[in-house]
Write an enzyme that holds these catalytic residues in place. Structure first.
Site, PDB file in Angstrom:
ATOM      1  N   GLY A  56       0.784  -1.172  -0.035  1.00 10.75           N
ATOM      2  CA  GLY A  56       0.121   0.284  -0.182  1.00 10.75           C
ATOM      3  C   GLY A  56       0.972   1.372   0.081  1.00 10.75           C
ATOM      4  O   GLY A  56       2.110   1.206   0.033  1.00 10.75           O
ATOM      5  N   GLU A 100       4.747  -2.472  -5.853  1.00  8.55           N
ATOM      6  CA  GLU A 100       5.223  -3.107  -4.760  1.00  8.55           C
ATOM      7  C   GLU A 100       5.267  -4.809  -4.505  1.00  8.55           C
ATOM      8  O   GLU A 100       6.083  -5.224  -4.233  1.00  8.55           O
ATOM      9  CB  GLU A 100       4.688  -2.896  -3.275  1.00  8.55           C
ATOM     10  N   PRO A 151      -5.355   8.319  14.639  1.00 12.96           N
ATOM     11  CA  PRO A 151      -3.920   9.334  14.482  1.00 12.96           C
ATOM     12  C   PRO A 151      -2.694   8.720  14.725  1.00 12.96           C
ATOM     13  O   PRO A 151      -1.780   8.940  14.253  1.00 12.96           O
ATOM     14  CB  PRO A 151      -4.262  10.714  15.428  1.00 12.96           C
ATOM     15  N   GLU A 188      11.355  -7.518   0.616  1.00 16.42           N
ATOM     16  CA  GLU A 188      10.959  -8.913   0.434  1.00 16.42           C
ATOM     17  C   GLU A 188       9.687  -8.846   0.100  1.00 16.42           C
ATOM     18  O   GLU A 188       8.762  -7.955   0.636  1.00 16.42           O
ATOM     19  CB  GLU A 188      11.526  -9.569   1.824  1.00 16.42           C
TER      20      GLU A 188
END
Length: 155
Positions: A51, A71, A88, A117
């Protein structure tokens, strides 16, 4: 009340600098009963869901597809919303709000971009440490798998 200000680049007038959370996406990529996790190259180090940050002008879904490809080298499809996470303190660097998707994928998984990895794990046997609030997210994911699904055959 004091405000943090910055100078307008056009006229030099002082304008208020607002501090807003950063929008991010995380993706739980399902592959044959396992999920794809990456080991982060950059701090905070540890295992994480693929992400990242949503780019300006990009939808959440587009960001998820791009981040998964960058990714993991995988093409994702069948995006489903798991939830939004906004504590938060979820990222020690700054305040982020993550929209988390579940997806299926095709291709050969390979670590790329920010991933040092990549590995596939059973949700029952996750590595440590998990970064951010990803342990909570994955716990929510496992619980979502146990919920009865609506019967779509009834009208």
């Amino acid at each position: 009340m004091s405000f943090d200000t910055l100078a307008c680049p056009s006229c030099g007038a002082a304008v208020i600098r607002y501090r807003n959370p950063f929008p991010t996406v995380d993706i739980i990529i399902e592959r044959a009963g396992r999920i794809v996790l990456i080991k982060r190259k950059n701090p905070p180090h540890g295992w994480a869901l693929p992400g990242g940050f949503v780019d300006y002008g990009e939808s959440l879904e587009q960001a998820a597809i791009r981040e998964a490809r960058e990714e993991t080298s995988l093409e994702i499809r069948n995006l489903r919303l798991l939830g939004c996470y906004s504590d938060p303190a979820r990222d020690s660097r700054f305040h982020t709000i993550s929209t988390v998707f579940i997806a299926e994928a095709s291709g050969i998984p390979q670590a790329a971009d920010d991933a040092a990895e990549l590995a596939l794990f059973s949700p029952a046997n996750l590595p440590a440490p998990l970064c951010f609030d990803h342990a909570r997210i994955l716990d929510d994911y496992v619980h979502s798998l146990r919920r009865p699904q609506p019967d779509s055959s009834r009208e």
